[in-house]
Write a protein that holds these residues in place. Structure first.
Motif, PDB file in Angstrom:
ATOM      1  N   GLY A 235       0.792  -1.228   0.000  1.00 27.67           N
ATOM      2  CA  GLY A 235       0.000   0.000   0.000  1.00 27.67           C
ATOM      3  C   GLY A 235       0.822   1.276   0.000  1.00 27.67           C
ATOM      4  O   GLY A 235       0.278   2.376   0.084  1.00 27.67           O
TER       5      GLY A 235
ATOM      6  N   THR B  45       0.965   2.221  -7.987  1.00 23.13           N
ATOM      7  CA  THR B  45       0.463   3.513  -8.469  1.00 23.13           C
ATOM      8  C   THR B  45       1.554   4.256  -9.233  1.00 23.13           C
ATOM      9  O   THR B  45       1.276   4.932 -10.237  1.00 23.13           O
TER      10      THR B  45
ATOM     11  N   ARG C  73       1.584   2.749 -12.612  1.00 23.40           N
ATOM     12  CA  ARG C  73       0.414   3.220 -13.378  1.00 23.40           C
ATOM     13  C   ARG C  73       0.619   4.650 -13.864  1.00 23.40           C
ATOM     14  O   ARG C  73       0.176   5.024 -14.949  1.00 23.40           O
TER      15      ARG C  73
ATOM     16  N   GLN D 207       8.201  -5.821  -2.870  1.00 23.05           N
ATOM     17  CA  GLN D 207       8.114  -5.831  -1.408  1.00 23.05           C
ATOM     18  C   GLN D 207       9.220  -6.700  -0.843  1.00 23.05           C
ATOM     19  O   GLN D 207       9.631  -6.542   0.296  1.00 23.05           O
TER      20      GLN D 207
HETATM   21  P1  ATP Z   1       0.887  -3.516  -2.958  1.00 28.77           P
HETATM   22  O1  ATP Z   1       2.161  -4.094  -2.542  1.00 28.77           O
HETATM   23  O2  ATP Z   1      -0.263  -3.887  -2.076  1.00 28.77           O
HETATM   24  O3  ATP Z   1       0.586  -3.662  -4.414  1.00 28.77           O
HETATM   25  P2  ATP Z   1       1.612  -0.777  -3.490  1.00 28.77           P
HETATM   26  O4  ATP Z   1       2.815  -0.223  -2.805  1.00 28.77           O
HETATM   27  O5  ATP Z   1       1.741  -1.194  -4.908  1.00 28.77           O
HETATM   28  O6  ATP Z   1       1.051  -1.968  -2.624  1.00 28.77           O
HETATM   29  P3  ATP Z   1      -0.575   0.851  -4.369  1.00 28.77           P
HETATM   30  O7  ATP Z   1      -1.324  -0.298  -4.946  1.00 28.77           O
HETATM   31  O8  ATP Z   1       0.091   1.782  -5.295  1.00 28.77           O
HETATM   32  O9  ATP Z   1       0.496   0.315  -3.322  1.00 28.77           O
HETATM   33  O10 ATP Z   1      -1.557   1.658  -3.410  1.00 28.77           O
HETATM   34  C1  ATP Z   1      -1.272   2.946  -2.875  1.00 28.77           C
HETATM   35  C2  ATP Z   1      -2.511   3.467  -2.171  1.00 28.77           C
HETATM   36  O11 ATP Z   1      -3.544   3.683  -3.147  1.00 28.77           O
HETATM   37  C3  ATP Z   1      -3.079   2.502  -1.144  1.00 28.77           C
HETATM   38  O12 ATP Z   1      -3.563   3.260  -0.066  1.00 28.77           O
HETATM   39  C4  ATP Z   1      -4.217   1.832  -1.886  1.00 28.77           C
HETATM   40  O13 ATP Z   1      -5.230   1.449  -0.998  1.00 28.77           O
HETATM   41  C5  ATP Z   1      -4.706   2.931  -2.811  1.00 28.77           C
HETATM   42  N1  ATP Z   1      -5.254   2.397  -4.083  1.00 28.77           N
HETATM   43  C6  ATP Z   1      -4.635   1.556  -4.938  1.00 28.77           C
HETATM   44  N2  ATP Z   1      -5.396   1.314  -6.023  1.00 28.77           N
HETATM   45  C7  ATP Z   1      -6.546   2.012  -5.851  1.00 28.77           C
HETATM   46  C8  ATP Z   1      -7.742   2.183  -6.613  1.00 28.77           C
HETATM   47  N3  ATP Z   1      -7.886   1.594  -7.803  1.00 28.77           N
HETATM   48  N4  ATP Z   1      -8.701   2.986  -6.096  1.00 28.77           N
HETATM   49  C9  ATP Z   1      -8.547   3.601  -4.901  1.00 28.77           C
HETATM   50  N5  ATP Z   1      -7.445   3.497  -4.129  1.00 28.77           N
HETATM   51  C10 ATP Z   1      -6.451   2.710  -4.586  1.00 28.77           C
END
Ligand code: ATP
Length: 237
Positions: free
Chosen positions: A41, A46, A49, A195
């Protein structure tokens, strides 16, 4: 020093009204491997993306090879040489491995796609799988096919989003070997999102730590390893 192949600065990202990346800066130099590590998280996916311009709204600057990507539609970013291997791998269950790999050709840049024989000679473990259906693959095999499919497009920047997730340790080693091989063979620049910090640090030249949507550390692998508090503060062991 030359301009980085990929440079993010002042990047903010939003899902609806939720603000999830804050003033992000990242540099990936041509030929290097940057490990972007952080907890669940933290904002790693993101960030990927944002670079692809898909699935999230963002502001700020994302430059690839000196060009501002905001002006380039997402499908054309692949043609410029950016390939993402997503967390869920997206292997087509109803297609064979060969057909899955051939799909990589559609995203190839002007230089043309890599012939499948080059890919299979690099990863001989793919050879016996070529006629197998996507739905018959193990998680490790799917990961390998996803990396190989991205390679077919001859990327200049390969983004791997948590390639070791859910894989057994012996398969994780094979994925690491595949990344080493493709860098040695093609000099591909890699942004490795993980991770699994131990896996990432084994391969990285540079490390960036993301925590709650902010870059908490950015520097060389040696600088990261020289400060053990970073692991305690920002990573899950
Ligand atoms: P993971 O290891 O779980 O994939 P991450 O470091 O890739 O974690 P992200 O998926 O980028 O983290 O998430 C960053 C934040 O954005 C988190 O608080 C998550 O809940 C939120 N988030 C991710 N995708 C969405 C979405 N499609 N809509 C709303 N919030 C989102």
């Amino acid at each position: 020093m030359a301009e980085p192949l990929l440079a993010l600065s002042d990047v903010h990202a939003y899902y609806g009204s939720a603000h999830v990346l804050f003033d992000l800066a990242l540099h990936v130099h041509a030929g290097s491997l940057l490990a972007l590590v952080g907890r669940n998280g933290a904002g790693k996916t993101t960030t990927a993306r944002t670079i692809l311009g898909a699935g999230v709204r963002s502001t700020g600057s994302v430059r690839f090879d000196g060009v501002e990507l905001a002006r380039i539609p997402t499908p054309l970013r692949a043609r410029r040489g950016i390939q993402l291997v997503p967390e869920d791998r997206r292997i087509y269950a109803g297609l064979t491995v060969r057909e899955n790999l051939l799909l990589g050709r559609h995203a190839a840049a002007d230089g043309g796609a890599l012939p499948l024989e080059r890919v299979t000679s690099l990863f001989p473990m793919l050879e016996p799988l070529m006629a197998r259906g996507g739905r018959e693959l193990s998680g490790g095999e799917q990961q390998l096919v996803a990396v190989a499919r991205a390679l077919v497009a001859r990327p200049r920047l390969l983004i791997l989003d948590e390639p070791t997730e859910g894989l057994a340790p012996v398969i994780v080693e094979q994925v690491g070997e595949a990344v080493r091989l493709l860098r040695a063979e093609f000099g591909t620049t890699v942004l490795l999102i993980e991770q699994n910090a131990a896996f990432a640090l084994d391969l990285a030249d540079h490390v960036a730590v993301i925590d709650q949507g902010r870059i908490a550390f950015s520097g060389t692998r040696d600088a990261f390893l020289g400060d053990p508090t970073l692991t305690e503060r920002f990573l899950t062991i």
